[in-house]
Design a protein around this motif. Structure first.
Motif, PDB file in Angstrom:
ATOM      1  N   ARG A  51       0.940  -1.051   0.206  1.00 49.74           N
ATOM      2  CA  ARG A  51      -0.094   0.222   0.079  1.00 49.74           C
ATOM      3  C   ARG A  51       1.209   1.268   0.291  1.00 49.74           C
ATOM      4  O   ARG A  51       0.418   2.170  -0.780  1.00 49.74           O
ATOM      5  N   LYS A 145      -2.950   6.876   1.107  1.00 44.72           N
ATOM      6  CA  LYS A 145      -2.218   7.641   2.929  1.00 44.72           C
ATOM      7  C   LYS A 145      -1.610   8.690   2.489  1.00 44.72           C
ATOM      8  O   LYS A 145      -0.641   8.635   3.281  1.00 44.72           O
ATOM      9  N   ASN A 152      -8.804  15.213   8.184  1.00 46.16           N
ATOM     10  CA  ASN A 152      -9.117  13.473   9.565  1.00 46.16           C
ATOM     11  C   ASN A 152      -8.503  14.175  10.956  1.00 46.16           C
ATOM     12  O   ASN A 152      -8.987  14.117  12.105  1.00 46.16           O
ATOM     13  N   GLU A 177     -16.032   6.510   6.567  1.00 47.87           N
ATOM     14  CA  GLU A 177     -15.055   6.102   7.705  1.00 47.87           C
ATOM     15  C   GLU A 177     -15.500   7.092   8.368  1.00 47.87           C
ATOM     16  O   GLU A 177     -15.634   7.833   8.665  1.00 47.87           O
ATOM     17  N   SER A 179     -13.074   8.293  10.825  1.00 48.83           N
ATOM     18  CA  SER A 179     -11.260  10.231  10.867  1.00 48.83           C
ATOM     19  C   SER A 179     -10.144   9.211  10.825  1.00 48.83           C
ATOM     20  O   SER A 179      -8.955  10.014  10.356  1.00 48.83           O
ATOM     21  N   SER A 180     -10.334   7.808  11.494  1.00 49.35           N
ATOM     22  CA  SER A 180      -8.506   6.978  11.154  1.00 49.35           C
ATOM     23  C   SER A 180      -8.564   5.695  11.086  1.00 49.35           C
ATOM     24  O   SER A 180      -8.103   5.003  12.021  1.00 49.35           O
ATOM     25  N   THR A 181     -10.446   5.499  11.200  1.00 46.36           N
ATOM     26  CA  THR A 181     -10.069   4.404  11.348  1.00 46.36           C
ATOM     27  C   THR A 181     -11.326   3.758   9.692  1.00 46.36           C
ATOM     28  O   THR A 181     -12.650   4.706   9.311  1.00 46.36           O
ATOM     29  N   ASN A 182     -11.745   2.861   9.856  1.00 57.25           N
ATOM     30  CA  ASN A 182     -12.838   2.067   8.923  1.00 57.25           C
ATOM     31  C   ASN A 182     -14.534   1.784   9.472  1.00 57.25           C
ATOM     32  O   ASN A 182     -14.004   1.595  10.795  1.00 57.25           O
ATOM     33  N   GLY A 203      -8.557   0.126   4.464  1.00 51.70           N
ATOM     34  CA  GLY A 203      -8.043  -0.517   5.554  1.00 51.70           C
ATOM     35  C   GLY A 203      -6.872  -1.752   5.542  1.00 51.70           C
ATOM     36  O   GLY A 203      -7.820  -2.564   4.777  1.00 51.70           O
ATOM     37  N   ILE A 204      -6.116  -2.583   5.654  1.00 50.47           N
ATOM     38  CA  ILE A 204      -5.615  -3.257   5.825  1.00 50.47           C
ATOM     39  C   ILE A 204      -6.052  -4.400   6.691  1.00 50.47           C
ATOM     40  O   ILE A 204      -6.315  -5.284   6.480  1.00 50.47           O
ATOM     41  N   THR A 205      -6.352  -3.733   8.266  1.00 46.28           N
ATOM     42  CA  THR A 205      -6.878  -4.789   8.296  1.00 46.28           C
ATOM     43  C   THR A 205      -8.627  -4.760   8.275  1.00 46.28           C
ATOM     44  O   THR A 205      -9.245  -5.611   8.425  1.00 46.28           O
ATOM     45  N   SER A 240      -8.795  -0.806  12.642  1.00 46.92           N
ATOM     46  CA  SER A 240      -7.326   0.082  12.152  1.00 46.92           C
ATOM     47  C   SER A 240      -6.119  -1.034  12.871  1.00 46.92           C
ATOM     48  O   SER A 240      -6.148  -1.748  13.284  1.00 46.92           O
ATOM     49  N   THR A 241      -5.798  -0.733  12.743  1.00 42.14           N
ATOM     50  CA  THR A 241      -4.084  -1.356  12.252  1.00 42.14           C
ATOM     51  C   THR A 241      -3.842  -0.917  13.784  1.00 42.14           C
ATOM     52  O   THR A 241      -3.575  -2.216  15.375  1.00 42.14           O
TER      53      THR A 241
END
Ligand SMILES: Cc1ncc(COP(=O)(O)O)c(C=O)c1O
Length: 284
Positions: A51, A145, A152, A177, A179-182, A203-205, A240-241
């Motif tokens: 990514r 990203k 955000n 989504e 502000s820093s998450t799905n 998101g990778i998560t 999120s991660t």
């Protein structure tokens, strides 16, 4: 934190200096990744590095290090720092050039990476958090990203000022989504999250969860849903991660379902923990 990745080497943080004309500093012209470290191992590193390069390509930026070189720098940093649980912050900005909006040709970017302390947010995962709903005022390339995060930052700060953890963003009543998450909802046993297009970060998560849902025959759909559907969902959670999977139990002061973390969210948390353990070893 004492060691950092800086332009192809591992060095003491004090030795690293960034020029005032670095385009990351002046224009927010750069990209980043955050990778979770469990038991000293990076989780889903290949996906994060992919990514990182995809984000760079979307802003016509060549990263002057190979994926293999970046991976080896990350392992060298982990070795030097010896931390068990942490988050790796990795950033590449376009580099130093006389201030001008036009993208300069043939300059080397600035690569920086370092570890941030942070345990797994176990209490949040167990108890859930509250959120506000806010207008999504960001640009139309949220799939990148980018280090330019003003939209955000403003939304997250508004949430925290309201005593909440996250701001759930919407464009014309369609939830995009956090502000820093799905953001995910559960409706009649089905998992629903916004499609991975230009309006959200894939998101990778989020991607891991889609894999888990597929493997376990859990029904899911990537489709848009409205603020009204969000408020009437059986369960809502974020991914999120750094936060993993956290139930959202209150939105704009209103309880979601019975106001407690939902059964499907809890099941996903268990399955996600297993997938982390399969890659990084047992989590205590
Ligand atoms: C805007 C936004 N959406 C979604 C995410 C979740 O992505 P990931 O699961 O890769 O951490 C993040 C993470 O920082 C984010 O900033």
């Amino acid at each position: 934190m004492s060691f950092i990745i800086f332009n192809g080497d591992i060095t003491d943080r004090q030795n690293a200096k960034v020029d005032i004309e670095d385009r990351g500093y002046q224009f927010g012209d750069g990209i980043y990744e955050v990778v979770r470290i469990y038991n000293g191992h990076p989780f889903a590193l290949t996906a994060h590095i992919e990514r990182f390069f995809e984000s760079a390509a979307k802003i016509q930026m060549d990263i002057s290090y190979s994926k293999e070189k970046i991976e080896s720098l990350i392992y060298a940093l982990l070795d030097k720092e010896g931390k068990s649980t942490a988050s790796l912050y990795l950033q590449y900005s376009r580099g130093i050039s006389v201030r001008n909006h036009v993208i300069p040709k043939n300059i080397n970017g600035t690569l920086v990476g370092y570890l941030l302390d942070g345990e797994r947010p176990v209490a949040l995962m167990e108890n859930g958090v509250s959120a506000i709903i806010a207008a999504d005022t960001r640009w139309l390339h949220c799939d990148i990203k980018s280090i330019s995060l003003l939209g955000n930052i403003l939304a997250k700060s508004k949430a925290v000022e309201a005593g909440c953890t996250e701001a759930i963003l919407h464009r014309d009543q369609i939830v995009t989504e956090g502000s820093s998450t799905n953001i995910w909802i559960v409706q009649d046993g089905e998992l629903i999250t916004h499609p991975a297009n230009n309006l959200i970060l894939n998101g990778i998560t989020r991607q891991q969860l889609i894999m888990i849902a597929t493997q376990h025959d859990m029904p899911y759909t990537e489709k848009s849903f409205t603020v009204t559907e969000l408020l009437h969902a059986d369960e809502v959670f974020l991914t999120s991660t750094t936060l993993e999977i956290v139930p959202i139990t209150i939105i704009d002061g209103k309880k979601i379902g019975n106001g407690k973390p939902g059964a499907i969210t809890k099941e996903l948390q268990k399955l996600f923990t297993l997938s982390i353990e399969a890659e990084c070893g047992l989590l205590v």
